[in-house]
Write an enzyme that holds these catalytic residues in place. Structure first.
Site, PDB file in Angstrom:
ATOM      1  N   ARG A 102      67.334   9.961 -31.206  1.00  0.00           N
ATOM      2  CA  ARG A 102      65.985   9.832 -30.995  1.00  0.00           C
ATOM      3  C   ARG A 102      65.284  11.362 -31.009  1.00  0.00           C
ATOM      4  O   ARG A 102      64.198  11.097 -31.267  1.00  0.00           O
ATOM      5  CB  ARG A 102      65.940   9.056 -29.385  1.00  0.00           C
ATOM      6  CG  ARG A 102      66.460   7.804 -29.386  1.00  0.00           C
ATOM      7  CD  ARG A 102      66.239   7.121 -27.988  1.00  0.00           C
ATOM      8  NE  ARG A 102      67.228   6.239 -27.664  1.00  0.00           N
ATOM      9  CZ  ARG A 102      67.468   5.657 -26.549  1.00  0.00           C
ATOM     10  NH1 ARG A 102      66.757   5.925 -25.700  1.00  0.00           N
ATOM     11  NH2 ARG A 102      68.171   4.511 -26.346  1.00  0.00           N
ATOM     12  N   GLU A 173      62.178  -1.280 -34.875  1.00  0.00           N
ATOM     13  CA  GLU A 173      61.480  -1.232 -33.881  1.00  0.00           C
ATOM     14  C   GLU A 173      60.438  -0.141 -33.498  1.00  0.00           C
ATOM     15  O   GLU A 173      61.227   1.012 -33.889  1.00  0.00           O
ATOM     16  CB  GLU A 173      62.263  -1.828 -32.462  1.00  0.00           C
ATOM     17  CG  GLU A 173      61.115  -1.799 -31.363  1.00  0.00           C
ATOM     18  CD  GLU A 173      62.169  -1.535 -29.882  1.00  0.00           C
ATOM     19  OE1 GLU A 173      61.849  -2.023 -28.909  1.00  0.00           O
ATOM     20  OE2 GLU A 173      63.088  -0.715 -30.028  1.00  0.00           O
TER      21      GLU A 173
END
Length: 488
Positions: A102, A173
């Site tokens: 991330r 997403e």
């Protein structure tokens, strides 16, 4: 603007995208295996039962509510086994990405993979898809029996998008606001919005070649006392940004707040508001669905109490006519849930959804009032955002956060004002304690103040910030929300 990047809501030209893509694919060695034409072939070869957009369309048409867990582990074989273990209990699958990925720290993700192999167990909190590359991700997609989505939390998700979409993942997403302000501290908003324009343009390119990939802005934001209008504005803006880049399948999300009436009203209003702003911007060829996230705040440690929280979320989602539910587990308070804990959460949710399948037509006056309040709040903030951006929603969003017109409660980003303060009323619905610089209408604020005062009278105390502190801890402490602190 505070940054050096001038952001606009305009489709990225092919020349700009292609030049940028070269650098993105060179940022980690597995990018060399990404080939758009090969990715198109993999996507075209997917059977309909593995296409996320098809599952969403069918659910919306038939009134079915899809269930999806959140799960991911470090190693390919173990992650595939986890997905196969979840598949019988859910309708669509996730792949939750690890924290190193991330933050684009692929070296550390690789170290986590190596240590996990040595330890014989996952030492990462998700699946490092970039490190496993196109080959590993393709094997995963080919093995599982249901549509699979990338769920993460990445401000710069460009390489992750390239690898996973080329491999056959059919839903992605996140967004430039929802995966920055609630997740990061020092990343300029214009930078993350621009990086997500790349992700959306990549999805748009697939769409132009007949491949419909679902995009889902992250609805819950911080997951802590987020008023519905706050997350709605972010979702609508990210939807508009995606549509401009060619995305045509969008799922707008909302995180459970805890009051049944307000939660039902929130999700129902989100779909209507989405259509309103998308169509007013000139878009009419899109597929819009909704997702309800079960409680994203602190969970009780006791499994029975945690299961009750899960069931309340299932009830609210079905009453709200959500297309999809993100399902939590009874082990949320104790760390990364096991396969068995995920199965338990899915079974509890399925049971509740099935029991009330024919009872989801609640349209009482309380719900209608909440819908009116939420819509008035959203329209007020959206007008201000568009005015700041002189009609450009991307510029407007950046300037709105700079000025505090947009403000997400309890977000870590230094670019977030942090002055908007929510509190619960006597029935547990979220109200506004302090507006900060958010331009809410006077009649709406009078409504909030009346509801907060009603709680203060009921509890025999003054309206104060102590109420906010109590509300943050209520569910995890197994206490009632919006009422005196009585143990449940």
């Amino acid at each position: 603007m505070t940054g050096t990047l001038e952001i606009t809501n305009s489709k990225l030209p092919d020349s700009v995208f292609d030049a940028e893509r070269e650098g993105v694919l060179q940022s980690w060695h597995t990018g060399a295996d990404v080939d758009f034409e090969a990715g198109l072939a993999r996507q075209h070869a997917l059977p309909s039962e593995k296409r996320f957009s098809a599952a969403l369309a069918d659910a919306d048409e038939t009134g079915k509510t899809l269930l999806q867990p959140r799960a991911g582990v470090a190693l390919q074989r173990e992650h595939t086994a986890l997905m196969e273990g979840l598949a019988p209990y859910c309708d669509v699958l996730p792949t939750t990405i690890d924290a190193y990925t991330r933050h684009n720290r692929y070296d550390e993700a690789q170290d986590g993979i190596d240590r996990s192999r040595a330890a014989g167990t996952s030492l990462l909190n998700g699946f490092p898809a970039v490190n496993h590359g196109v080959e590993g991700c393709t094997r995963l997609v080919e093995t599982v029996s249901k549509p699979i989505q990338v769920r993460h939390g990445t401000p710069d998700a460009r390489l992750l998008a390239e690898v996973t979409l080329s491999s056959g993942f059919s839903s992605y997403e996140g967004g430039g606001i929802s995966y920055n302000i609630p997740y990061a501290k020092n990343i300029p908003l214009e930078q993350s919005i621009r990086h997500w324009q790349y992700c959306d343009r990549l999805v748009g390119r697939f769409e132009e070649h007949g491949i419909r990939i679902n995009r889902e802005p992250f609805g819950p934001l911080t997951g802590t006392l987020v008023p519905p209008f706050v997350s709605h504005v972010v979702a609508i803006i990210e939807g508009l940004l995606a549509l401009e880049q060619g995305v045509r399948c969008i799922t707008l999300g909302y995180g459970q707040a805890g009051n049944l009436v307000q939660d039902v009203a929130a999700l129902r209003s989100l779909r209507r508001l989405g259509h309103h702003y998308f169509q007013n911007a000139g878009y009419d060829d899109y597929q819009l669905t909704t997702v309800f996230h079960q409680w994203m705040g602190g969970f009780p440690e006791d499994e029975a109490k945690a299961t009750a929280v899960i069931c309340l979320g299932a009830l609210a989602a079905k009453q709200a006519r959500a297309t999809k539910i993100i399902v939590k587990t009874p082990h949320e308070a104790s760390g990364i849930p096991s396969l068995e804990a995920n199965q338990a959460g899915l079974k509890a949710t399925r049971q509740m959804v099935n029991m009330i399948a024919d009872q989801n037509r609640n349209d009482g006056n309380e719900i209608l009032t909440e819908v009116e309040v939420i819509e008035a709040e959203v329209h007020a903030v959206m007008r201000a955002v568009l005015k700041l951006g002189k009609g450009d929603i991307a510029r407007g969003a950046v300037l709105a956060f700079e000025s505090g017109v947009m403000d997400i409660p309890f977000a870590p980003a230094i670019g977030n004002a942090g002055k908007l303060t929510p509190v619960r009323d006597n029935h547990g619905a979220l109200r506004i304690f302090e507006t900060g610089n958010v331009p809410l209408p006077k009649d709406v604020m009078a409504f909030h103040r009346d509801r907060i005062a009603e709680r203060a009278r009921s509890e025999g105390r003054e309206v104060s910030f102590d109420m906010v502190v109590d509300d943050v801890r209520a569910i995890s402490a197994s206490k009632l929300i919006g009422r005196p602190s009585v143990a449940a």
